[in-house]
Design a protein around this motif. Structure first.
Motif, PDB file in Angstrom:
ATOM      1  N   UNK A 206       0.977  -1.092  -0.125  1.00 48.33           N
ATOM      2  CA  UNK A 206      -0.066  -0.121  -0.109  1.00 48.33           C
ATOM      3  C   UNK A 206       1.037   1.059   0.121  1.00 48.33           C
ATOM      4  N   UNK A 207       1.939   1.223   0.693  1.00 49.82           N
ATOM      5  CA  UNK A 207       2.789   2.457   0.680  1.00 49.82           C
ATOM      6  C   UNK A 207       3.527   2.714  -0.743  1.00 49.82           C
ATOM      7  N   UNK A 208       4.026   1.513  -1.235  1.00 45.70           N
ATOM      8  CA  UNK A 208       4.427   1.753  -2.403  1.00 45.70           C
ATOM      9  C   UNK A 208       3.565   2.247  -3.347  1.00 45.70           C
ATOM     10  N   UNK A 209       2.255   1.709  -3.492  1.00 42.52           N
ATOM     11  CA  UNK A 209       1.185   2.050  -4.294  1.00 42.52           C
ATOM     12  C   UNK A 209       0.784   3.783  -4.177  1.00 42.52           C
ATOM     13  N   UNK A 210       0.568   4.282  -2.892  1.00 42.53           N
ATOM     14  CA  UNK A 210       0.358   5.537  -2.530  1.00 42.53           C
ATOM     15  C   UNK A 210       1.634   6.579  -2.982  1.00 42.53           C
ATOM     16  N   UNK A 211       2.897   6.110  -2.641  1.00 43.40           N
ATOM     17  CA  UNK A 211       3.876   7.045  -3.182  1.00 43.40           C
ATOM     18  C   UNK A 211       4.098   7.150  -4.699  1.00 43.40           C
ATOM     19  N   UNK A 212       3.419   6.121  -5.270  1.00 42.07           N
ATOM     20  CA  UNK A 212       3.389   6.047  -6.650  1.00 42.07           C
ATOM     21  C   UNK A 212       2.260   7.018  -7.303  1.00 42.07           C
ATOM     22  N   UNK A 215      -0.459   4.703  -9.152  1.00 43.73           N
ATOM     23  CA  UNK A 215      -0.031   4.210 -10.492  1.00 43.73           C
ATOM     24  C   UNK A 215       0.116   2.728 -10.427  1.00 43.73           C
ATOM     25  N   UNK A 216      -0.517   1.736 -10.880  1.00 48.41           N
ATOM     26  CA  UNK A 216      -0.326   0.241 -10.739  1.00 48.41           C
ATOM     27  C   UNK A 216       0.990  -0.101 -11.392  1.00 48.41           C
ATOM     28  N   UNK A 217       1.773   0.767 -12.536  1.00 49.43           N
ATOM     29  CA  UNK A 217       2.544   0.052 -13.034  1.00 49.43           C
ATOM     30  C   UNK A 217       3.996   0.627 -12.460  1.00 49.43           C
ATOM     31  N   UNK A 218       3.933   1.936 -12.050  1.00 49.45           N
ATOM     32  CA  UNK A 218       5.131   2.334 -11.491  1.00 49.45           C
ATOM     33  C   UNK A 218       5.390   1.835 -10.112  1.00 49.45           C
ATOM     34  N   UNK A 219       4.325   1.527  -9.351  1.00 45.70           N
ATOM     35  CA  UNK A 219       4.521   0.699  -7.928  1.00 45.70           C
ATOM     36  C   UNK A 219       4.737  -0.684  -8.170  1.00 45.70           C
ATOM     37  N   UNK A 220       4.949  -1.198  -9.440  1.00 46.02           N
ATOM     38  CA  UNK A 220       5.075  -2.542  -9.601  1.00 46.02           C
ATOM     39  C   UNK A 220       3.886  -3.635  -9.208  1.00 46.02           C
ATOM     40  N   UNK A 221       2.848  -3.107  -8.817  1.00 45.79           N
ATOM     41  CA  UNK A 221       1.453  -3.813  -8.390  1.00 45.79           C
ATOM     42  C   UNK A 221       1.023  -4.684  -9.722  1.00 45.79           C
ATOM     43  N   UNK A 222       0.976  -3.719 -11.021  1.00 47.02           N
ATOM     44  CA  UNK A 222       0.357  -4.508 -12.028  1.00 47.02           C
ATOM     45  C   UNK A 222       1.001  -5.666 -12.490  1.00 47.02           C
ATOM     46  N   UNK A 223       2.467  -5.696 -12.505  1.00 47.62           N
ATOM     47  CA  UNK A 223       3.154  -6.872 -12.828  1.00 47.62           C
ATOM     48  C   UNK A 223       3.200  -8.021 -11.847  1.00 47.62           C
TER      49      UNK A 223
END
Length: 283
Positions: A206-212, A215-223
């Motif tokens: 969640x922290x990575x996603x909020x800091x991005x 953005x699901x791609x920039x946070x690495x979430x989409x991959x």
């Protein structure tokens, strides 16, 4: 004269000890951490409903766990029930400071976090069924061991509920297609350990996603989601709103978290909501 087991009632199952709330609170509610409160109740109707009712008065990061849910809910108003202390039944309150059009990624993010946390703590491989199921393998058969339900709450909140079958035995399963970590040969079914792993993983993702900025791609979430999603590459049937049915091969998850389906006519359709059934592996 009543025996100690009689007097203990349903709390006497030594294979299912209660959660150690003080220890978990000390480990999770820390300065500058996401989790701001941690409460365990013996029984409630729905942790999602309880947190949602207080969403505007609570800060982000409130965690509510129930040893038993009597009116747990899944998607499409399905019920979720399990014996007391046989699983993890919890909800968290989040207030994402990201554009609301990215909020649809929250249940997918929770799935990635739960699967990765449990893989480390339980030693069990879990896969994700779009949009919100956690799958395990039991004797080579794919079964549902957990589910996620995200709901808007209050002015600016989202309550995410997570239910995971931990020690359910075969004779306790609500339906034959259900599974549990125990039945998937988990190396650990200690719920304190599992819960800490899930919430720490969720805090990180969640922290990575909020800091991005969501953005699901920039946070690495989409991959990460695509890598762990058992739906991709499968032939599926999606029962869509309005009693419409779509059949085809699931080929991707787009930037909005929608499932992209290659249809018989050679085109693609993005599914935002629906009940998905895995039919068979592609090819």
């Amino acid at each position: 004269m009543t025996s100690s087991q009689d007097s203990a009632g349903r709390w006497s199952d030594l294979d299912r000890p209660p959660l150690n709330a003080p220890s978990l609170r000390r480990a999770l509610v820390l300065p500058d951490a996401l989790w701001t409160s941690f409460d365990v109740v013996e029984s409630t109707g729905s942790t999602n409903s309880d947190l949602a009712a207080r969403a505007d008065e609570l800060p982000e990061g409130a965690v509510l766990v129930a040893e038993e849910q009597t009116a747990g809910r899944g998607r499409l108003d399905r019920t979720w029930s399990a014996p007391a202390r046989s699983g993890l039944f919890l909800s968290v309150l989040l207030k994402p400071a990201v554009p609301t059009h990215h909020w649809g990624w929250l249940p997918l993010l929770t799935g990635v976090a739960a699967a990765s946390g449990l893989a480390k703590a339980a030693g069990t491989d879990l896969s994700l069924k779009w949009p919100n199921d956690l799958l395990v393998k039991v004797a080579g058969e794919e079964r549902k061991a957990g589910g996620i339900l995200a709901e808007r709450a209050g002015r600016d909140g989202v309550v995410i509920g997570l239910g995971i079958n931990v020690t359910l035995r075969e004779d306790e399963l609500p339906v034959p297609a259900a599974g549990s970590l125990l039945l998937a040969d988990a190396v650990s079914t200690d719920r304190d350990t599992l819960l800490r792993a899930i919430l720490r993983s969720l805090e990180q993702w969640y922290g990575d996603w909020v800091r991005a900025g969501g953005d699901p791609a920039a946070s690495g979430l989409q991959d990460a989601y695509a890598a762990g999603c058992a739906t991709l590459g499968r032939r599926i049937r999606a029962d869509l709103p309005g009693e419409r049915m779509l059949e085809g091969e699931a080929v991707g998850v787009d930037d909005d978290g929608r499932l992209v389906v290659a249809t018989e006519g050679g085109g693609t359709e993005a599914v935002a909501a629906g009940d998905v059934v895995h039919l068979r592996a592609a090819g």
